[in-house]
Design a protein around this motif. Sequence first.
Motif, PDB file in Angstrom:
ATOM      1  N   GLU A 176       0.721  -1.107  -0.179  1.00  0.00           N
ATOM      2  CA  GLU A 176       0.168   0.357  -0.084  1.00  0.00           C
ATOM      3  C   GLU A 176       1.061   1.105   0.053  1.00  0.00           C
ATOM      4  N   PHE A 177       2.193   1.459   0.799  1.00  0.00           N
ATOM      5  CA  PHE A 177       2.940   2.744   0.872  1.00  0.00           C
ATOM      6  C   PHE A 177       3.519   2.665  -0.601  1.00  0.00           C
ATOM      7  N   ALA A 217      -0.459   5.204   4.629  1.00  0.00           N
ATOM      8  CA  ALA A 217      -0.094   4.355   4.390  1.00  0.00           C
ATOM      9  C   ALA A 217       1.452   3.909   5.267  1.00  0.00           C
ATOM     10  N   LYS A 262      -2.442  10.070   1.917  1.00  0.00           N
ATOM     11  CA  LYS A 262      -2.471   8.509   0.983  1.00  0.00           C
ATOM     12  C   LYS A 262      -1.215   7.939   1.431  1.00  0.00           C
ATOM     13  N   ILE A 263       0.241   8.867   1.031  1.00  0.00           N
ATOM     14  CA  ILE A 263       1.126   8.322   1.703  1.00  0.00           C
ATOM     15  C   ILE A 263       1.468   8.630   3.015  1.00  0.00           C
ATOM     16  N   ALA A 296       2.596   1.488  -3.589  1.00  0.00           N
ATOM     17  CA  ALA A 296       1.511   2.125  -4.051  1.00  0.00           C
ATOM     18  C   ALA A 296       1.329   3.821  -4.115  1.00  0.00           C
ATOM     19  N   ALA A 297       0.669   4.050  -3.020  1.00  0.00           N
ATOM     20  CA  ALA A 297       0.199   5.755  -2.313  1.00  0.00           C
ATOM     21  C   ALA A 297       1.495   6.451  -2.964  1.00  0.00           C
ATOM     22  N   SER A 298       2.981   5.667  -2.991  1.00  0.00           N
ATOM     23  CA  SER A 298       3.709   6.549  -3.246  1.00  0.00           C
ATOM     24  C   SER A 298       3.676   7.022  -4.828  1.00  0.00           C
ATOM     25  N   THR A 299       2.983   6.569  -5.641  1.00  0.00           N
ATOM     26  CA  THR A 299       3.164   6.249  -6.996  1.00  0.00           C
ATOM     27  C   THR A 299       1.765   7.760  -7.381  1.00  0.00           C
ATOM     28  N   THR A 300       1.277   7.589  -6.362  1.00  0.00           N
ATOM     29  CA  THR A 300       0.348   8.613  -6.201  1.00  0.00           C
ATOM     30  C   THR A 300       0.701  10.147  -6.358  1.00  0.00           C
ATOM     31  N   ARG A 301       1.715  10.105  -4.963  1.00  0.00           N
ATOM     32  CA  ARG A 301       2.024  11.092  -4.767  1.00  0.00           C
ATOM     33  C   ARG A 301       0.631  12.646  -4.347  1.00  0.00           C
ATOM     34  N   ASP A 302       0.101  11.415  -3.514  1.00  0.00           N
ATOM     35  CA  ASP A 302      -1.009  11.565  -2.553  1.00  0.00           C
ATOM     36  C   ASP A 302      -0.376  11.768  -1.104  1.00  0.00           C
TER      37      ASP A 302
END
Length: 88
Positions: A15-16, A31, A27-28, A18-24
């Motif tokens: 999850e972390f 996670a 979410k980061i 994946a969240a890192s790729t969103t730059r949100d």
Amino acid sequence: MSNPSASELRGALSEFIAASTTRDAGKIAAALARVTELQRKLGDGVHPMLRHYLERRSYQKALEFLNSCRPETETPQCGSDKPPRASD
């Protein structure tokens, strides 16, 4: 307080990443908080390599370690993708 399972930690690390790729940032942060919480709960019984990766926030390597079931005798190869050199 019980130790987290490998699947819980694997999920949190995934999850972390994946969240890192969103730059949100939200979410980061969420996670990362989950990974940190599970890391704190691991206790002394955690494999030294996994502890090494988690302490250095090498979360991709920690996830790869969990997925690979590496032998306990393997040592970290920090800063290098190359295998150790054989002595002459």
